[in-house]
Write a protein that holds these residues in place. Structure first.
Motif, PDB file in Angstrom:
ATOM      1  N   ILE A 124      49.283 -27.069  38.767  1.00 51.30           N
ATOM      2  CA  ILE A 124      50.537 -27.832  37.380  1.00 51.30           C
ATOM      3  C   ILE A 124      50.239 -26.315  36.192  1.00 51.30           C
ATOM      4  CG2 ILE A 124      50.816 -29.146  35.456  1.00 51.30           C
ATOM      5  CD1 ILE A 124      49.427 -31.523  37.289  1.00 51.30           C
ATOM      6  N   ASP A 174      64.016 -27.219  39.228  1.00 46.40           N
ATOM      7  CA  ASP A 174      64.216 -27.216  41.149  1.00 46.40           C
ATOM      8  C   ASP A 174      64.123 -26.201  41.410  1.00 46.40           C
ATOM      9  OD1 ASP A 174      65.261 -30.562  41.568  1.00 46.40           O
ATOM     10  OD2 ASP A 174      65.579 -29.899  39.299  1.00 46.40           O
ATOM     11  N   ALA A 177      60.597 -25.470  42.141  1.00 41.60           N
ATOM     12  CA  ALA A 177      58.698 -26.445  42.215  1.00 41.60           C
ATOM     13  C   ALA A 177      59.821 -25.985  44.029  1.00 41.60           C
ATOM     14  CB  ALA A 177      59.941 -27.893  42.092  1.00 41.60           C
ATOM     15  N   PHE A 247      66.132 -34.509  37.972  1.00 47.12           N
ATOM     16  CA  PHE A 247      64.929 -34.900  37.560  1.00 47.12           C
ATOM     17  C   PHE A 247      63.845 -34.731  38.597  1.00 47.12           C
ATOM     18  CE2 PHE A 247      61.962 -37.697  35.008  1.00 47.12           C
ATOM     19  CZ  PHE A 247      61.227 -36.197  34.323  1.00 47.12           C
ATOM     20  N   VAL A 248      63.704 -36.172  38.848  1.00 51.66           N
ATOM     21  CA  VAL A 248      62.580 -37.024  39.961  1.00 51.66           C
ATOM     22  C   VAL A 248      62.751 -35.971  41.151  1.00 51.66           C
ATOM     23  CG1 VAL A 248      62.448 -38.339  41.871  1.00 51.66           C
ATOM     24  CG2 VAL A 248      63.841 -38.839  39.843  1.00 51.66           C
ATOM     25  N   CYS A 251      60.357 -33.237  40.106  1.00 50.84           N
ATOM     26  CA  CYS A 251      59.109 -34.283  39.540  1.00 50.84           C
ATOM     27  C   CYS A 251      58.464 -34.610  40.774  1.00 50.84           C
ATOM     28  CB  CYS A 251      58.406 -35.566  39.114  1.00 50.84           C
ATOM     29  SG  CYS A 251      59.370 -34.993  37.588  1.00 50.84           S
ATOM     30  N   VAL A 254      56.635 -30.934  42.725  1.00 49.27           N
ATOM     31  CA  VAL A 254      55.775 -30.567  42.139  1.00 49.27           C
ATOM     32  C   VAL A 254      54.972 -31.208  42.808  1.00 49.27           C
ATOM     33  CG1 VAL A 254      54.371 -30.589  39.623  1.00 49.27           C
ATOM     34  CG2 VAL A 254      56.764 -29.521  40.258  1.00 49.27           C
ATOM     35  N   VAL A 255      54.821 -32.658  42.884  1.00 48.98           N
ATOM     36  CA  VAL A 255      53.779 -33.772  43.564  1.00 48.98           C
ATOM     37  C   VAL A 255      53.172 -33.051  44.599  1.00 48.98           C
ATOM     38  CG1 VAL A 255      52.772 -35.454  44.242  1.00 48.98           C
ATOM     39  CG2 VAL A 255      53.841 -35.179  41.728  1.00 48.98           C
TER      40      VAL A 255
END
Length: 267
Positions: A124, A174, A177, A247-248, A251, A254-255
């Motif tokens: 992170i 993105d 990411a 956006f999703v 996320c 990254v997860v």
């Protein structure tokens, strides 16, 4: 060492490269806008010329723009559709490809992880390091477009320019990411960076080549499917569904990067 400490240290290490890229983008904006007056005076019907191009070409390099006589339409084609989505996006994916793989490649990862911080927080922190770079590029390019338009006495709707840069910033997040996930997966920097650029470039082409075909659904795998600079800057329309997907996706990536790195054997 916390996520913010990692982010600040990483950004400081990359500051020179980010400033160089920002300066190159400012020069690109200046040159692009400087050409616009002579572009408008040319004895060529560019709108008719665009219509003669193959659908795949227009999708990739023109987008939804049908009139390039305005500065907004011209900027979409010359700056945002190709330079921003493909070149700048590829750069950020490439840069993010070394965030974790670089530490592993240099064998410095062991010295980092002996400190009291989990691998997830480390990932992170690396991701957060790229956000100021995205903000800097966005603000400087935004200001350059406003200044350039003023210097040639052309009007540009600031509210719509804000839209294209806001959604454009999310698109770059993105791309970072994507590079982060590649960096967590591969142990070598070159492989991670190559994979990151390959994903951005490959899905860009996939979106363009499958438009209006039986395989158009494959274009949903591309980030560019969810951002249309022409709709944002020329029409002022925001695809909120596309924004939500971007956006999703950021996320989730990254997860996934954190999960992949948690499970990696670094011995």
């Amino acid at each position: 060492m916390r996520e913010l400490d990692i982010a600040l240290f990483e950004f400081d290490q990359r500051r020179r490269g980010i400033l160089i890229v920002t300066a190159l983008l400012v020069a690109t904006v200046g040159l692009t806008i400087a050409v616009f007056p002579s572009f408008g005076e040319a004895d060529v019907d560019f709108n008719e010329l665009l219509e003669s191009y193959p659908e795949e070409f227009r999708t990739a390099f023109v987008g939804s723009v049908t009139d390039i006589s305005s500065l907004e339409g011209y900027l979409v084609i010359e700056l945002y559709q190709l330079v921003w989505l493909l070149i700048v996006g590829s750069y950020f994916a490439y840069a993010a490809g070394s965030l974790i793989a670089g530490e592993v490649d240099r064998k410095s990862i062991e010295f980092v992880l002996v400190r009291p911080i989990s691998r997830t927080r480390f990932v992170i922190g690396k991701f957060l390091a790229m956000l100021p770079a995205i903000a800097l590029v966005n603000i400087v390019v935004f200001a350059s477009v406003i200044l350039g338009a003023g210097l040639i006495d052309e009007e540009i709707r600031v509210s719509r320019l804000v839209l294209v840069h806001a959604v454009g910033a999310l698109y770059l997040v993105d791309c970072v990411a994507v590079g982060l996930l590649a960096s967590a997966f591969f142990q070598r920097v070159r492989r991670a960076q190559g994979a990151a650029i390959g994903v951005i470039f490959g899905t860009f082409l996939l979106d363009s080549l499958t438009t209006d075909t039986d395989y158009e659904f494959l274009g949903s795998l591309s980030l560019t499917r969810y951002i249309d600079p022409g709709e944002l800057l020329v029409a002022g329309d925001v695809d909120w569904g596309g924004v939500a997907v971007l956006f999703v996706t950021a996320c989730v990536l990254v997860v996934l990067a954190a999960e992949v790195f948690e499970r990696r054997d670094l011995s």
